[in-house]
Enzyme design. Structure first.
Site, PDB file in Angstrom:
ATOM      1  N   CYS A   7       0.846  -1.201   0.000  1.00  0.00           N
ATOM      2  CA  CYS A   7       0.000   0.000   0.000  1.00  0.00           C
ATOM      3  C   CYS A   7       0.879   1.247   0.000  1.00  0.00           C
ATOM      4  CB  CYS A   7      -0.907   0.021   1.230  1.00  0.00           C
ATOM      5  SG  CYS A   7      -2.386  -1.005   1.099  1.00  0.00           S
ATOM      6  N   HIS A  96      -0.374  -8.344   0.712  1.00  0.00           N
ATOM      7  CA  HIS A  96      -1.099  -7.466  -0.213  1.00  0.00           C
ATOM      8  C   HIS A  96      -0.916  -8.155  -1.564  1.00  0.00           C
ATOM      9  CE1 HIS A  96      -1.958  -3.143  -1.794  1.00  0.00           C
ATOM     10  NE2 HIS A  96      -1.839  -3.926  -2.868  1.00  0.00           N
ATOM     11  N   HIS A  98      -0.151  -9.639  -5.001  1.00  0.00           N
ATOM     12  CA  HIS A  98       0.834  -9.215  -6.005  1.00  0.00           C
ATOM     13  C   HIS A  98       1.118 -10.365  -6.945  1.00  0.00           C
ATOM     14  CE1 HIS A  98       2.944 -10.694  -2.426  1.00  0.00           C
ATOM     15  NE2 HIS A  98       3.865 -11.171  -3.239  1.00  0.00           N
TER      16      HIS A  98
END
Ligand code: 5GP
Ligand code: ZN
Length: 112
Positions: A7, A96, A98
């Site tokens: 982020c 997150h 990816h």
């Protein structure tokens, strides 16, 4: 999420070697490349993994694949391997979503 590395990279708070960006997706070079081309494609919106991306932001997941193709077109003759490690046992270390875009050489395919 302010405590999430990707982020923060997506927001520009932590520097990265960004190779492509859309309104929804950022692509940047992996800090520890495993192939001549090793780019991470991430959604700007925080989701933990590819399964959450497919359920919550399927259009952005499709855009991640399109961006991966664009990176490969620019850097690897259009050919690439796309990897989503999902869960620590599978090698996920950043939670997150990816996509690893790997290419630029003949890639080995062996038992893990
Ligand atoms: P995972 O292990 O979660 O599938 O992939 C995370 C990837 O992020 C690893 O390949 C690792 O080298 C990369 N990485 C970790 N920290 C950073 C960073 O600060 N900047 C960049 N560009 N890549 C990072
Ligand atoms: Zn995040």
């Amino acid at each position: 999420m302010s405590d999430c590395l990707f982020c923060r990279i997506a927001a520009g708070d932590i520097p990265a070697d960004v190779v492509a960006r859309t309104d929804n997706v950022v692509a940047f070079r992996d800090i520890e490349p495993k192939a001549p081309v090793h780019v991470l494609v991430v959604p700007i919106a925080h989701v933990a993994n590819v399964t959450e991306a497919a359920a919550q932001i399927p259009d952005v997941l499709a855009e991640m694949v399109a961006v991966a193709q664009r990176v490969a077109d620019a850097e690897a003759d259009g050919e690439f391997r796309l990897i989503f490690n999902t869960g620590p046992t599978a090698g996920q270390s950043v939670f997150h979503a990816h996509a690893h875009v790997l290419g630029g050489a003949e890639l080995k395919w062996e038992n893990a």
